[in-house]
Design an enzyme around this catalytic site. Structure first.
Site, PDB file in Angstrom:
ATOM      1  N   GLU A  86       5.559   5.932   8.112  1.00 51.47           N
ATOM      2  CA  GLU A  86       4.164   6.327   7.798  1.00 51.47           C
ATOM      3  C   GLU A  86       3.431   6.912   9.009  1.00 51.47           C
ATOM      4  OE1 GLU A  86       3.288   6.426   4.778  1.00 51.47           O
ATOM      5  OE2 GLU A  86       4.148   4.765   3.647  1.00 51.47           O
ATOM      6  N   CYS A 143       8.599  14.667 -10.990  1.00 48.50           N
ATOM      7  CA  CYS A 143       7.262  14.879 -11.549  1.00 48.50           C
ATOM      8  C   CYS A 143       7.059  13.978 -12.765  1.00 48.50           C
ATOM      9  CB  CYS A 143       7.083  16.348 -11.933  1.00 48.50           C
ATOM     10  SG  CYS A 143       5.493  16.668 -12.735  1.00 48.50           S
TER      11      CYS A 143
HETATM   12 MG    MG Z   1       7.278   5.095   1.958  1.00 47.02          MG
HETATM   13 ZN    ZN Z   2       5.618  18.930 -13.376  1.00 46.80          ZN
END
Ligand code: MG
Ligand code: ZN
Ligand code: ADP
Length: 180
Positions: A86, A143
């Site tokens: 991160e 997605c």
């Molecule tokens: Mg992660």
């Molecule tokens: Zn998509």
């Protein structure tokens, strides 16, 4: 220093990949020091933790300077691998100082972070790391709308806070078409 960057949107497997490379280094009997910004306390306060449950002990740090300090304190047993999770959360100047320090050291560093925020703007620390890296891997998620490759992190809430910590409660992975 050899620098590797693992980047991509939320849920793309950055943390899983970081843990995989840490585990592999440990099989090779390498000394590994792992770090994450302490503001990421989603699943654990002192472990690097993936959305799928993989975990790895680490030092939680307030900022990137702490990483330099801990490495210097460990000087007698200098790490073969420094893993940092991160990286977009660290102060930019402090992150650049850390990279400058690591560049003078005979070690490998693997850093993971979001390439872009929810608005599609690059995260500066990741852009910087990509520029000086020896290897860059951009991962993609799936997605949630159309199941094609997701490169973007979509924010489901009204908040425009750039550094907001969250999981599926706040973010979802989307392809560019479904994100825009
Ligand atoms: Mg992660
Ligand atoms: Zn998509
Ligand atoms: P990152 O660190 O990039 O946010 P993690 O390594 O923590 O990702 O988690 C990746 C895991 O998240 C996947 O292996 C899968 O189990 C889970 N996951 C949840 N939502 C998605 C999604 N939309 N696309 C891909 N993986 C997802």
């Amino acid at each position: 220093m050899i620098l590797e960057v693992i980047c991509g949107p939320m849920f793309s497997g950055k943390t899983e990949e970081l843990i995989r490379r840490i585990t592999r280094a440990k099989y090779a009997k390498q000394l590994v020091l792992s770090f994450k910004p302490n503001m990421d306390n989603r699943y654990s306060s002192d472990e690097i933790a993936s959305h799928s449950g993989a975990r790895e002990n680490c030092f939680p740090v307030v900022d990137a300077t702490d990483i330099t300090d801990i490495i210097i304190q460990n000087k007698k047993s200098f790490p073969d691998l420094i893993a940092i999770e991160e990286i977009q959360f660290f102060d930019q100047d402090e992150f650049r100082n850390l990279i400058s320090f690591l560049q003078t050291q005979n070690t490998k560093a693997i850093v993971a972070g979001l390439d872009m925020d929810f608005a599609g703007l690059p995260f500066e620390n990741v852009t910087f790391a990509m520029g000086v890296a020896n290897r860059v891997d951009k991962l993609s998620a799936v997605c949630v709308k159309c199941a094609s490759d997701a490169t973007m992190s979509y924010k489901k809430t009204e908040s425009s806070q750039r550094m907001e910590i969250g999981k599926t409660d706040i973010y979802e992975a989307r392809c560019y078409r479904c994100w825009s």
